[in-house]
Design a protein around this motif. Sequence first.
Motif, short mmCIF file in Angstrom:
data_model
loop_
_atom_site.label_atom_id
_atom_site.label_comp_id
_atom_site.label_asym_id
_atom_site.label_seq_id
_atom_site.Cartn_x
_atom_site.Cartn_y
_atom_site.Cartn_z
N CYS A 74 -71.89 -18.25 2.63
CA CYS A 74 -72.70 -17.12 3.08
C CYS A 74 -73.07 -17.28 4.54
O CYS A 74 -73.08 -18.38 5.07
CB CYS A 74 -73.95 -16.98 2.22
SG CYS A 74 -75.03 -18.40 2.28
N ARG A 75 -73.35 -16.14 5.16
CA ARG A 75 -73.86 -16.16 6.53
C ARG A 75 -75.35 -16.37 6.48
O ARG A 75 -76.03 -15.87 5.59
CB ARG A 75 -73.58 -14.82 7.21
CG ARG A 75 -72.13 -14.60 7.52
CD ARG A 75 -71.92 -13.33 8.31
NE ARG A 75 -73.15 -12.83 8.88
CZ ARG A 75 -73.48 -11.55 8.94
NH1 ARG A 75 -72.69 -10.64 8.45
NH2 ARG A 75 -74.61 -11.17 9.48
N TYR A 87 -79.80 -13.52 -1.49
CA TYR A 87 -78.75 -13.46 -2.50
C TYR A 87 -78.61 -14.77 -3.28
O TYR A 87 -78.08 -14.78 -4.37
CB TYR A 87 -77.40 -13.12 -1.85
CG TYR A 87 -77.39 -11.75 -1.26
CD1 TYR A 87 -77.22 -10.64 -2.08
CD2 TYR A 87 -77.57 -11.56 0.09
CE1 TYR A 87 -77.22 -9.36 -1.55
CE2 TYR A 87 -77.56 -10.29 0.63
CZ TYR A 87 -77.39 -9.20 -0.20
OH TYR A 87 -77.39 -7.95 0.32
N GLN A 128 -72.10 -11.69 1.01
CA GLN A 128 -72.09 -10.84 2.19
C GLN A 128 -70.79 -11.06 2.96
O GLN A 128 -69.80 -11.49 2.40
CB GLN A 128 -73.32 -11.07 3.05
CG GLN A 128 -74.60 -10.67 2.33
CD GLN A 128 -75.81 -10.80 3.22
OE1 GLN A 128 -75.95 -11.78 3.93
NE2 GLN A 128 -76.67 -9.82 3.17
N ALA A 129 -70.79 -10.74 4.23
CA ALA A 129 -69.56 -10.84 5.03
C ALA A 129 -69.27 -12.30 5.35
O ALA A 129 -70.14 -13.04 5.78
CB ALA A 129 -69.72 -10.04 6.31
N CYS A 147 -66.73 -12.18 -4.94
CA CYS A 147 -67.49 -11.69 -3.79
C CYS A 147 -68.73 -10.94 -4.25
O CYS A 147 -68.67 -10.17 -5.20
CB CYS A 147 -66.63 -10.75 -2.95
SG CYS A 147 -65.13 -11.52 -2.32
N ASN A 149 -71.55 -8.42 -2.63
CA ASN A 149 -71.93 -7.58 -1.50
C ASN A 149 -70.91 -7.66 -0.36
O ASN A 149 -71.26 -7.53 0.81
CB ASN A 149 -73.33 -7.92 -0.99
CG ASN A 149 -73.97 -6.75 -0.30
OD1 ASN A 149 -73.62 -5.61 -0.53
ND2 ASN A 149 -74.91 -7.04 0.57
N THR A 150 -69.67 -7.88 -0.71
CA THR A 150 -68.59 -7.88 0.27
C THR A 150 -67.27 -7.72 -0.47
O THR A 150 -67.22 -7.89 -1.69
CB THR A 150 -68.58 -9.18 1.12
OG1 THR A 150 -67.65 -9.03 2.20
CG2 THR A 150 -68.20 -10.40 0.30
N ARG A 151 -66.22 -7.39 0.26
CA ARG A 151 -64.87 -7.32 -0.31
C ARG A 151 -63.98 -8.23 0.51
O ARG A 151 -64.01 -8.19 1.73
CB ARG A 151 -64.31 -5.91 -0.24
CG ARG A 151 -64.92 -4.97 -1.21
CD ARG A 151 -64.30 -3.59 -1.04
NE ARG A 151 -65.19 -2.63 -1.65
CZ ARG A 151 -64.81 -1.73 -2.51
NH1 ARG A 151 -63.56 -1.64 -2.86
NH2 ARG A 151 -65.68 -0.89 -3.03
N VAL A 152 -63.21 -9.03 -0.19
CA VAL A 152 -62.22 -9.87 0.47
C VAL A 152 -60.95 -9.77 -0.36
O VAL A 152 -60.99 -9.92 -1.59
CB VAL A 152 -62.69 -11.35 0.55
CG1 VAL A 152 -61.61 -12.23 1.15
CG2 VAL A 152 -63.97 -11.46 1.37
N SER A 158 -65.33 -8.34 -7.19
CA SER A 158 -66.25 -8.00 -6.11
C SER A 158 -67.42 -7.23 -6.69
O SER A 158 -67.22 -6.20 -7.34
CB SER A 158 -65.56 -7.13 -5.04
OG SER A 158 -64.58 -7.87 -4.35
N LEU A 160 -70.48 -5.04 -5.81
CA LEU A 160 -70.96 -4.25 -4.68
C LEU A 160 -72.09 -3.34 -5.14
O LEU A 160 -72.04 -2.78 -6.23
CB LEU A 160 -69.82 -3.41 -4.10
CG LEU A 160 -68.63 -4.21 -3.58
CD1 LEU A 160 -67.45 -3.29 -3.34
CD2 LEU A 160 -69.01 -4.95 -2.32
#
Length: 181
Positions: A74-75, A87, A128-129, A147, A149-152, A158, A160
């Motif tokens: 996570c960031r 999160y 997240q991102a 994932c 709260n993000t899509r990779v 995912s 969302l």
Amino acid sequence: MASESKRPTLRSIADACDVSVAAVSRILSKDPSFSAREEVRTRVLEEASRQNYKPNVTARNLRKGRTGIIGVFCRAGAGTSAAESPYLTGIEYRLAHSTRETFYQFVDTDGMPERPLPFRFDAAIFLQAVPAHLGRQLRAMRIPFVCVNTRVEGSALSLLPDERQGAGIALSHLRSLGHRR
């Protein structure tokens, strides 16, 4: 019998019970395919307790070819550390209270360079991102990831938020409090 200075092992329990190391291993791991007389099973369990035997998780995971670790990427939030991300609260609780022996490692992805990851793990959670190179790297290593709260690309799942519904709920709440602008 294990001495005070030596860590108890499967061998020390096997020697004390006059059974094989394999039998001790299968009894302690509760292998359902292994049949042993109840008296032998009881004797092994009591001896393991008496010696205060604790399994060596590192050795077990090496034998199984797994680490038992989930990487949580996570960031860092604005002014907070990755470990304080909103999160992580629920995810950390679930991982810590899992019935499995699961360990987790938080990894702050802010400024993470594109190079091989410094540790091994069995699965990952992206919050997240996260940098795109992480998804590519995990896919190449065949490590499953989800994932939040993000899509990779390539993720197993995912999760969302429904932002339109969330905004509608927030606006309805504000209107119910008398706010009009």
